[in-house]
Design a protein around this motif. Structure first.
Motif, short mmCIF file in Angstrom:
data_model
loop_
_atom_site.label_atom_id
_atom_site.label_comp_id
_atom_site.label_asym_id
_atom_site.label_seq_id
_atom_site.Cartn_x
_atom_site.Cartn_y
_atom_site.Cartn_z
N LEU A 269 0.83 -1.21 0.00
CA LEU A 269 0.00 0.00 0.00
C LEU A 269 0.86 1.26 0.00
N LEU A 270 1.90 1.28 0.83
CA LEU A 270 2.76 2.47 0.88
C LEU A 270 3.45 2.70 -0.45
N ASN A 271 3.86 1.64 -1.10
CA ASN A 271 4.49 1.78 -2.42
C ASN A 271 3.51 2.36 -3.43
N GLN A 272 2.26 1.92 -3.37
CA GLN A 272 1.25 2.44 -4.28
C GLN A 272 0.96 3.92 -4.02
N LEU A 273 0.93 4.29 -2.76
CA LEU A 273 0.60 5.67 -2.39
C LEU A 273 1.69 6.66 -2.79
N GLU A 274 2.93 6.21 -2.85
CA GLU A 274 4.07 7.11 -3.09
C GLU A 274 3.95 7.87 -4.40
N GLU A 275 3.28 7.31 -5.39
CA GLU A 275 3.19 7.99 -6.68
C GLU A 275 2.41 9.30 -6.59
N ASP A 276 1.36 9.32 -5.76
CA ASP A 276 0.47 10.47 -5.73
C ASP A 276 0.50 11.24 -4.40
N PHE A 277 1.03 10.65 -3.36
CA PHE A 277 0.97 11.26 -2.03
C PHE A 277 2.36 11.42 -1.43
N THR A 278 2.52 12.46 -0.61
CA THR A 278 3.67 12.53 0.28
C THR A 278 3.29 11.77 1.55
N ILE A 279 4.22 11.04 2.13
CA ILE A 279 3.93 10.18 3.27
C ILE A 279 4.89 10.52 4.40
N LYS A 280 4.33 10.79 5.58
CA LYS A 280 5.15 11.09 6.76
C LYS A 280 4.68 10.22 7.91
N THR A 281 5.65 9.63 8.60
CA THR A 281 5.33 8.78 9.76
C THR A 281 4.85 9.65 10.93
N VAL A 282 3.84 9.17 11.62
CA VAL A 282 3.34 9.81 12.84
C VAL A 282 3.63 8.88 14.00
N GLU A 283 4.42 9.35 14.95
CA GLU A 283 4.87 8.48 16.05
C GLU A 283 3.71 8.06 16.96
N ASN A 284 2.81 8.98 17.25
CA ASN A 284 1.69 8.70 18.14
C ASN A 284 0.39 8.75 17.33
N ALA A 285 -0.23 7.59 17.12
CA ALA A 285 -1.37 7.50 16.21
C ALA A 285 -2.48 8.52 16.48
N PRO A 286 -2.91 8.75 17.73
CA PRO A 286 -4.00 9.72 17.95
C PRO A 286 -3.68 11.14 17.49
N ASP A 287 -2.39 11.43 17.28
CA ASP A 287 -2.01 12.77 16.84
C ASP A 287 -2.41 13.07 15.41
N VAL A 288 -2.75 12.03 14.63
CA VAL A 288 -3.05 12.29 13.22
C VAL A 288 -4.26 13.21 13.06
N ASN A 289 -5.17 13.18 14.02
CA ASN A 289 -6.35 14.05 13.94
C ASN A 289 -5.95 15.52 13.88
N GLU A 290 -4.99 15.91 14.70
CA GLU A 290 -4.56 17.30 14.72
C GLU A 290 -3.58 17.60 13.60
N ILE A 291 -2.76 16.63 13.22
CA ILE A 291 -1.74 16.85 12.19
C ILE A 291 -2.37 17.13 10.83
N ILE A 292 -3.50 16.49 10.54
CA ILE A 292 -4.13 16.71 9.23
C ILE A 292 -5.08 17.89 9.23
N LEU A 293 -5.39 18.42 10.42
CA LEU A 293 -6.36 19.50 10.54
C LEU A 293 -5.94 20.72 9.74
N GLY A 294 -6.84 21.24 8.93
CA GLY A 294 -6.58 22.46 8.18
C GLY A 294 -5.72 22.27 6.95
N LYS A 295 -5.36 21.05 6.64
CA LYS A 295 -4.49 20.78 5.47
C LYS A 295 -5.32 20.12 4.38
N GLN A 296 -5.39 20.75 3.23
CA GLN A 296 -6.18 20.23 2.12
C GLN A 296 -5.59 18.92 1.60
N TRP A 297 -6.46 17.96 1.32
CA TRP A 297 -6.12 16.66 0.74
C TRP A 297 -5.18 15.85 1.63
#
Length: 434
Positions: A269-297
Motif C-alpha cells: 500500500l505504501l508503495n502504491q501511495l508514493e506515486e500520488d501522495f507525500t507520506i510522513k510517519t506519525v509516532e503517536n497514532a492519535p495525533d493524526v487528527n490534529e496533524i491533518i487539521l486544516g491541510k487540504q487533501w
C-alpha cells in the motif's frame, strides 16, 4: 417551492411514556448489532418498526405495527400539528452546550430533477430498497430524515421556542443527548412556517436512503394508481427541518475502514501511495487528527502498528478523470475515493457504493482498535466538512461520495411516527392548513 404540511402523528400511549427512554432507538443505519440485541429485549421499543428482525423483516414490522395499534400501544393524535424537536448536546473537548432546534413535518416528495430537495451524497441501492420495502409494508415513516433550509432572519425559531414552553417528552438518548419534543397546533403559526419554507430549497442533510426509498415508492404507486391526484399520503415524507444559519449545526468526520483485500500488505500500500501522495510517519497514532487539521487533501492512515499522514501532491489534482466540476474534484473525499479506492484498490467509483469491504466509522478510537486487532487492514482518517461546502456541492447538482457527512447529533426513532395510509393521513382539519 418546498411544500410542507402538518400531520396527525402516531405516538406511544401516555401509559408507556413514563419511560420514553426505553422506547426510542438509533436510526437504522447507525444502530450497532450490540445495540439492536439489547433494544429487541424491550417489547415496545421502536427498533421493532425501524429495524425489524426475522427472515421477512418488513412483514414482521407490519404485523407488529397492526398489533400495537389494535392494543393501543401507539395512538394517533386527534389534531394535525408540527412537532418541535430540540436536541441539547455537547462535544468532546468543549465546554459549550449546544441546542439544535428543528421541527418535524410532512414534506412533499420531489424528484431529484425538480431541485426542490437537494442531495449531497450518493446512496447504496440495497439500503434504499430495504427502506422502500419497509415503507410499502407498514405505510409508516418511522423516523424523520433531516433537511436544511436557510433563513438568516431565524423567524421560525421564535415559534419553536414558544412551543418548547410546554414539552411533550424529554429523554436522554444513546448519544448522551437530551431530546425534547413539543407540538404546534396553531393554524396561523403553522401557516406562517409553511409560507417561509415555501420560498426555500431544502438540502437533505441526513436520511438519503430513507428519502430515496420514499421517492421510489411514490413513483411506483403513481404508476399503479390511475386516479393519482398528488394528494395521497404516499406523496409525502416525514422530515425534520433545521436552519443552516444556526450556530448549533455540527458536522463530524466519518472515517473509512478497509478489510478483506486479497494479497494485501502494508509495504504494498505504501508503495502504491508514493506515486500520488507525500507520506510522513506519525509516532503517536492519535495525533493524526490534529496533524491533518486544516491541510487540504491530507488524511491519516492507520495500518498495522503504524500511523502516517498522507497528503496528495498538489500537481496530481488535475489527474482526476471523474466528470465533476472543479469544486467537487477539490473535495478531500473525492481525492480519497479517486486516488485510493479507484486507482489503487481498483474499485470503480460507481461500484464503491456497494463495496462491502469499505465500512464507515465515526469513532477514531474504534478505527484504531480494529486495525491494531487485525479486524481491519487499514483505516483512513478524515476531517470534518463545513456546511458551506455541503451547500456548494448541492447547488452544483453533483454529489459527494457516500457517507461524506455525519450531522451530529442524529435524530432518534420513537418520538413520533407519520402514516402515509390515506385513512390515517387525511384529517378533517386539513383544510385549515391549505
Amino acid at each position: 417551492m418546498a411544500e410542507i404540511r402538518p400531520f396527525a402523528g402516531w405516538r406511544y400511549h401516555q401509559k408507556h411514556t413514563q419511560n420514553i427512554d426505553r422506547l426510542t432507538s438509533p436510526l437504522f443505519d447507525v444502530v450497532s448489532n450490540k445495540q439492536r440485541e439489547v433494544l429487541y429485549q424491550t417489547e415496545y421499543n421502536s427498533i421493532h418498526l425501524s429495524v425489524p428482525q426475522g427472515e421477512h423483516p418488513a412483514e414482521l414490522a407490519k404485523e407488529k405495527l397492526s398489533q400495537w395499534k389494535q392494543d393501543g400501544v401507539i395512538v394517533q393524535d386527534q389534531l394535525p400539528g408540527i412537532y418541535v424537536y430540540f436536541q441539547h448536546f455537547s462535544l468532546a473537548g468543549r465546554d459549550q452546550t449546544y441546542i439544535r432546534k428543528g421541527f418535524i413535518c410532512n414534506i412533499r416528495i420531489y424528484e431529484w430533477g425538480e431541485k426542490e430537495i437537494l442531495r449531497h451524497e450518493s446512496t447504496m441501492p440495497f439500503s434504499v430498497d430495504d427502506r422502500m420495502q419497509l415503507l410499502h409494508k407498514t405505510q409508516l415513516n418511522v423516523s424523520p430524515t433531516h433537511g436544511l433550509y436557510t433563513d438568516p432572519n431565524a423567524e421560525i425559531e421564535k415559534y419553536l421556542d414558544e412551543s418548547m414552553l410546554a414539552p411533550i417528552y424529554e429523554s436522554e438518548d444513546y448519544q448522551g443527548v437530551r431530546d425534547v419534543l413539543s407540538v404546534i397546533h396553531d393554524a396561523k403559526i403553522i401557516g406562517r412556517i409553511q409560507e417561509i419554507i415555501r420560498e426555500k430549497k431544502i438540502i437533505l442533510a441526513d436520511g438519503h436512503h430513507r428519502y430515496e426509498g420514499s421517492l421510489n415508492y411514490m413513483q411506483q404507486r403513481r404508476k399503479e394508481n390511475p386516479k393519482h391526484t398528488g394528494q395521497e399520503g404516499y406523496n409525502y415524507h416525514m422530515m425534520m427541518l433545521t436552519n443552516t444559519e444556526a450556530d448549533d449545526l455540527r458536522i463530524l468526520p466519518t472515517h473509512r475502514v478497509v478489510r478483506d483485500l486479497d494479497n494485501f500488505s502494508e509495504e504494498w500500500l505504501l508503495n502504491q501511495l508514493e506515486e500520488d501522495f507525500t507520506i510522513k510517519t506519525v509516532e503517536n497514532a492519535p495525533d493524526v487528527n490534529e496533524i491533518i487539521l486544516g491541510k487540504q487533501w491530507a488524511f491519516g492512515l492507520l495500518i498495522g502498528d503504524n500511523a502516517y499522514k498522507i497528503r496528495l501532491k498538489p500537481e496530481k489534482i488535475n489527474e482526476i478523470k471523474w466528470n465533476f466540476p472543479d469544486e467537487v474534484k477539490a473535495l478531500d473525499l473525492t481525492v480519497m475515493h479517486y486516488f485510493i479506492f479507484e486507482k489503487i484498490l481498483e474499485i470503480p467509483g460507481q461500484k464503491q457504493v456497494n463495496a462491502r469491504n469499505i465500512t464507515f466509522q465515526r469513532n477514531f478510537t474504534e478505527c484504531l482498535r480494529e486495525v491494531l486487532k487485525g479486524e481491519a487492514q487499514f483505516a483512513l482518517i478524515t476531517k470534518d466538512i463545513s456546511i458551506e461546502t455541503v451547500k456548494q456541492v448541492c447547488y452544483s447538482g453533483f454529489t459527494m461520495p457516500q457517507k461524506s457527512t455525519y450531522f451530529y447529533p442524529k435524530v432518534i426513532s420513537g418520538f413520533v411516527f407519520s402514516s402515509i395510509d390515506d385513512h390515517e393521513f387525511q384529517t378533517p382539519f386539513d383544510s385549515c392548513f391549505q
